[in-house]
Write an enzyme that holds these catalytic residues in place. Structure first.
Site, PDB file in Angstrom:
ATOM      1  N   ASP A   1       0.829  -1.218   0.000  1.00  0.00           N
ATOM      2  CA  ASP A   1       0.000   0.000   0.000  1.00  0.00           C
ATOM      3  C   ASP A   1       0.864   1.270   0.000  1.00  0.00           C
ATOM      4  O   ASP A   1       1.771   1.407   0.826  1.00  0.00           O
ATOM      5  CB  ASP A   1      -0.896  -0.023   1.251  1.00  0.00           C
ATOM      6  CG  ASP A   1      -2.015   0.993   1.160  1.00  0.00           C
ATOM      7  OD1 ASP A   1      -3.183   0.582   1.167  1.00  0.00           O
ATOM      8  OD2 ASP A   1      -1.711   2.208   1.076  1.00  0.00           O
TER       9      ASP A   1
ATOM     10  N   ARG B   1       0.320   4.125   0.989  1.00  0.00           N
ATOM     11  CA  ARG B   1       0.194   5.032   2.145  1.00  0.00           C
ATOM     12  C   ARG B   1       1.011   4.563   3.341  1.00  0.00           C
ATOM     13  O   ARG B   1       1.123   5.284   4.331  1.00  0.00           O
ATOM     14  CB  ARG B   1      -1.295   5.132   2.553  1.00  0.00           C
ATOM     15  CG  ARG B   1      -2.191   5.666   1.451  1.00  0.00           C
ATOM     16  CD  ARG B   1      -3.652   5.366   1.747  1.00  0.00           C
ATOM     17  NE  ARG B   1      -3.928   3.923   1.778  1.00  0.00           N
ATOM     18  CZ  ARG B   1      -5.100   3.383   2.058  1.00  0.00           C
ATOM     19  NH1 ARG B   1      -6.120   4.170   2.336  1.00  0.00           N
ATOM     20  NH2 ARG B   1      -5.265   2.073   2.063  1.00  0.00           N
TER      21      ARG B   1
ATOM     22  N   HIS C   1      -1.792  -3.164   8.163  1.00  0.00           N
ATOM     23  CA  HIS C   1      -2.374  -1.829   8.367  1.00  0.00           C
ATOM     24  C   HIS C   1      -3.885  -1.896   8.228  1.00  0.00           C
ATOM     25  O   HIS C   1      -4.404  -2.685   7.431  1.00  0.00           O
ATOM     26  CB  HIS C   1      -1.784  -0.813   7.368  1.00  0.00           C
ATOM     27  CG  HIS C   1      -2.179  -1.086   5.933  1.00  0.00           C
ATOM     28  ND1 HIS C   1      -3.183  -0.384   5.295  1.00  0.00           N
ATOM     29  CD2 HIS C   1      -1.734  -1.987   5.031  1.00  0.00           C
ATOM     30  CE1 HIS C   1      -3.314  -0.835   4.058  1.00  0.00           C
ATOM     31  NE2 HIS C   1      -2.454  -1.812   3.867  1.00  0.00           N
TER      32      HIS C   1
END
Ligand SMILES: [Zn+2]
Length: 209
Positions: free
Chosen positions: A43, A45, A97
């Protein structure tokens, strides 16, 4: 986004690094001795070094969709073996996450094509913890819990490896499970008792003579 911006950023980064220490890259070129192997999600982020304030040379990194450690994934197995046997890292961290698209996709009844066998790893985690997960009525909370349980199961998958079992026994290497909360930026230690987890699986997964 204009990609030339990236090369401009790179020039600025070089200047900033060498302004503090003119021999910075010369020293970086001498070799690596990272203390931590980080296994995280791809990911965009969840920027491993950035969110942990780690510098080049401090973190050995492996990232894939939903931070999976699969026994027949030659990539993950090679990274872990190299980090544990040759770089001799002292810590292996599996970091998931919240708001993980991979975990979300595994909770949906949907044909994802080539992603199906990969996401199957997460469905298997769901099946192993079905009673606990199905008892959570709030869908968001159930999703968050599956993220955590996936981290725990992937950390256990790390413990199933011969090189890891040897490093834990011979030099006290530790295995950790963490979750990054995108909503707050906070890194959370799930405080997995990896010694207990290892003892629990050794009857079946011991690979040492
Ligand atoms: Zn993810």
């Amino acid at each position: 986004m204009d990609l030339s911006k990236i090369f401009e950023n790179n020039e600025k980064w070089i200047q900033a690094k060498t302004a503090d220490d003119p021999a910075y890259f010369e020293n970086l070129n001498k070799g690596q001795k990272p203390n931590v192997l980080y296994i995280g999600c791809s990911d965009s982020r969840v920027t491993a070094e950035d969110l942990m304030g780690m510098q080049p040379g401090e973190l050995f990194v492996h990232r894939n969709v939903a931070n999976i450690v699969n026994a027949i994934d030659l990539n993950a197995q090679s990274v872990i073996n190299y980090a544990v046997k040759y770089l001799e890292v002292n810590h292996v961290v599996v970091c998931g996450h919240y708001s993980c698209g991979g975990v979300k996709a595994a909770m949906e009844s949907k044909d994802m094509g080539i992603l199906n066998p990969w996401l199957r790893n997460i469905r298997d985690v769901y099946r192993a913890h079905k009673d606990e997960l199905n008892a959570i009525t709030d869908e968001q909370k159930r999703y968050d819990r599956l993220v955590e349980l996936n981290v725990k199961e992937q950390a256990i998958n790390v413990l199933k490896m011969a090189a890891v079992q040897r490093a834990v026994r011979k030099r006290g290497m530790q295995v950790h499970g963490w979750v990054f909360d995108i909503k707050t930026g906070k890194l959370i230690d799930l405080k997995i008792d990896f010694q207990k987890a290892l003892a629990d699986i050794m009857e079946i997964y011991r690979l040492e003579d």
